[in-house]
Design a protein around this motif. Structure first.
Motif, short mmCIF file in Angstrom:
data_model
loop_
_atom_site.label_atom_id
_atom_site.label_comp_id
_atom_site.label_asym_id
_atom_site.label_seq_id
_atom_site.Cartn_x
_atom_site.Cartn_y
_atom_site.Cartn_z
N UNK A 42 -17.74 13.47 43.80
CA UNK A 42 -17.19 12.19 43.31
C UNK A 42 -15.78 12.02 43.85
N UNK A 43 -15.02 13.13 43.81
CA UNK A 43 -13.63 13.10 44.27
C UNK A 43 -13.56 12.99 45.80
N UNK A 44 -14.30 13.87 46.47
CA UNK A 44 -14.24 13.91 47.94
C UNK A 44 -14.74 12.63 48.59
N UNK A 45 -15.82 12.10 48.05
CA UNK A 45 -16.46 10.94 48.69
C UNK A 45 -16.01 9.60 48.11
N UNK A 46 -15.27 9.65 46.99
CA UNK A 46 -14.76 8.41 46.40
C UNK A 46 -15.85 7.51 45.81
N UNK A 47 -16.90 8.12 45.26
CA UNK A 47 -17.98 7.32 44.65
C UNK A 47 -17.45 6.57 43.43
N UNK A 48 -17.90 5.32 43.27
CA UNK A 48 -17.46 4.50 42.13
C UNK A 48 -18.29 4.82 40.90
N UNK A 49 -18.11 6.05 40.39
CA UNK A 49 -18.83 6.46 39.19
C UNK A 49 -17.84 7.16 38.26
N UNK A 50 -18.24 7.30 37.01
CA UNK A 50 -17.41 8.01 36.05
C UNK A 50 -17.21 9.45 36.52
N UNK A 242 -40.32 -3.33 39.52
CA UNK A 242 -38.89 -3.01 39.45
C UNK A 242 -38.64 -2.05 38.28
N UNK A 243 -37.66 -1.18 38.46
CA UNK A 243 -37.22 -0.35 37.34
C UNK A 243 -35.70 -0.45 37.22
N UNK A 244 -35.22 -0.33 35.98
CA UNK A 244 -33.80 -0.51 35.71
C UNK A 244 -33.26 0.65 34.88
N UNK A 245 -31.94 0.82 34.92
CA UNK A 245 -31.30 1.84 34.11
C UNK A 245 -29.82 1.48 33.92
N UNK A 246 -29.16 2.28 33.12
CA UNK A 246 -27.72 2.08 32.87
C UNK A 246 -26.92 3.23 33.46
N UNK A 247 -25.77 2.89 34.06
CA UNK A 247 -24.82 3.90 34.54
C UNK A 247 -23.42 3.47 34.11
N UNK A 248 -22.48 4.40 34.23
CA UNK A 248 -21.08 4.10 33.90
C UNK A 248 -20.25 4.22 35.17
N UNK A 249 -19.45 3.20 35.45
CA UNK A 249 -18.64 3.23 36.68
C UNK A 249 -17.32 3.97 36.48
N UNK A 250 -16.51 4.02 37.53
CA UNK A 250 -15.26 4.79 37.50
C UNK A 250 -14.32 4.31 36.40
N UNK A 252 -15.23 3.31 33.51
CA UNK A 252 -15.82 3.56 32.19
C UNK A 252 -16.69 2.43 31.69
N UNK A 253 -17.00 1.45 32.56
CA UNK A 253 -17.86 0.34 32.15
C UNK A 253 -19.33 0.68 32.36
N UNK A 254 -20.12 0.44 31.32
CA UNK A 254 -21.56 0.66 31.46
C UNK A 254 -22.19 -0.59 32.07
N UNK A 255 -23.11 -0.38 33.03
CA UNK A 255 -23.73 -1.54 33.67
C UNK A 255 -25.20 -1.29 33.94
N UNK A 256 -25.96 -2.38 33.95
CA UNK A 256 -27.39 -2.32 34.24
C UNK A 256 -27.57 -2.33 35.76
N UNK A 257 -28.38 -1.41 36.27
CA UNK A 257 -28.59 -1.31 37.72
C UNK A 257 -30.09 -1.26 38.05
#
Length: 367
Positions: A42-50, A242-250, A252-257
């Motif tokens: 997450x740190x090395x690649x700069x992914x927009x995730x929590x 289609x399938x959906x789920x929830x994730x949290x971004x960097x 801290x916002x939860x979003x449907x993806x």
């Protein structure tokens, strides 16, 4: 090197560092990374995730399943050449378009290799959402027997097989077994209505009633984006899952993806446009393989009759399919991938070795 060597059939034996069991499905295997490796990437690649997000390496195989069995071909062919790369390339293409159209993100963070995704763990919505633009397949079979209500929606009396529906139809079903939902049987993959979802949104793991509208919006708009693009290459988008789920971004916002895969020949029906206009259906999807299997075996009832599962498993295990059939399926998958992406499909001569090399040298995930 033989063609069989280029097929990635076994994808759950890679030496990827993990402290959890490898989850292996019909086609994909998932390697959950250690907390240390997740944080580092997450740190090395700069992914927009929590910062505490759980990451996984998802490896797709070239295996092909149909009628709940895995099938193989002559000459030691344990899968379909190019199938995995084709599915990934098509999904990548649509997920990118969804983002560009402001719809929603997907679970994919990175694509190290044509057969590999780095993904973040999502909390799945327990709905398998199917969109239908044409009446065919299982829906037509039910309609031909007199059914006129599908997932709580009444449809017209005068429809013909393979006809375009007056409007896009959303026919959801349960993903997994849900307990304690009034009126919904406790079995996997059972049809549900919109009212079922609205009245029990928490049981389906949706966060709010408003998210029922959001999931439907992403469903319909995602379908329309793919349909419009396929029209440009004279292909017909018939139906899809289609399938959906929830994730949290960097932040801290939860979003449907969107998750799993989208708009692929495995999860959708795609028809050749010119043939359809001539009154003939030519499948550019897994449906072609199903039809070939039904034509190939003298007793096709084994493939569709749930009471003959033991015979069906034996049939798949004891019969190598002709090389010509495997090649036809390969040509279909690779052909539609190249049409959709507008690029030659990237394939490995030695997929396992290539995956190990890139995950070791560029991601530090193999000792």
């Amino acid at each position: 090197m033989s063609l069989a060597d280029k097929v990635l059939a076994v994808n759950n034996d890679l030496p990827i560092r993990t402290d959890q069991p490898i989850h292996s499905g019909k086609v994909r295997s998932v390697y959950w990374l250690t907390a240390e490796d997740s944080k580092r990437l997450i740190k090395e690649k700069g992914y927009n995730v929590h910062e505490n997000a759980e990451l996984a390496v998802m490896v797709i195989s070239d295996r092909i399943s149909a009628f709940e069995c895995i099938w193989t071909g002559e000459g030691g062919m344990q899968g379909v050449p190019g199938k995995g790369a084709a599915l990934n390339a098509i999904s990548n293409h649509w997920f990118k378009l969804f983002r560009e159209n402001g719809l929603a993100d997907s679970h994919i963070l990175d694509i190290p290799h044509p057969l590999v995704w780095i993904v973040q763990k999502a909390k799945p919505v327990m709905i398998e959402a199917i969109c239908r633009q044409y009446i065919t397949g299982s829906m037509w079979r039910s309609y031909a027997k007199g059914e006129r209500e599908f997932c709580g929606i009444q449809i017209a009396n005068d429809l013909e097989k393979d006809q375009k529906l007056p409007e896009l139809l959303v026919t959801p079903s349960t993903k997994g077994i849900l307990k304690g939902v009034p009126g919904v049987p406790e079995v996997d993959d059972v049809n549900i209505t919109r009212d079922d979802i609205v009245n029990n949104y928490e049981a389906f793991k949706l966060r709010s009633e408003a998210d029922v509208d959001l999931y439907e919006k992403l469903l319909k708009e995602g379908f329309e984006v793919i349909s419009a693009e396929l029209e440009k290459i004279d292909q017909v988008f018939v139906d899809t899952k289609f399938e959906f789920g929830y994730v949290t971004d960097a932040s801290g916002n939860e979003k449907l993806i969107y998750m799993d895969e989208v708009g692929t020949p495995d999860s959708s029906r795609i028809w050749d446009g010119p043939s359809y206009r001539e009154g003939k259906v030519i499948e550019n999807s897994k449906e072609l393989f199903r039809q070939e299997l039904l034509n190939h075996f003298p007793d096709p009832d084994i493939l569709v009759n749930k009471d003959r599962m033991e015979e069906r498993y034996a049939l798949a295990e004891d019969n190598e399919l002709p090389a010509s059939l495997i090649q036809k399926v390969s040509d279909t998958y690779v052909g539609i991938a190249e049409k959709i992406t507008g690029e030659k499909l990237a394939q490995s001569d030695n997929p396992k070795a290539d995956i190990i090399e890139v995950l070791r040298d560029q991601y530090g995930l193999i000792d």
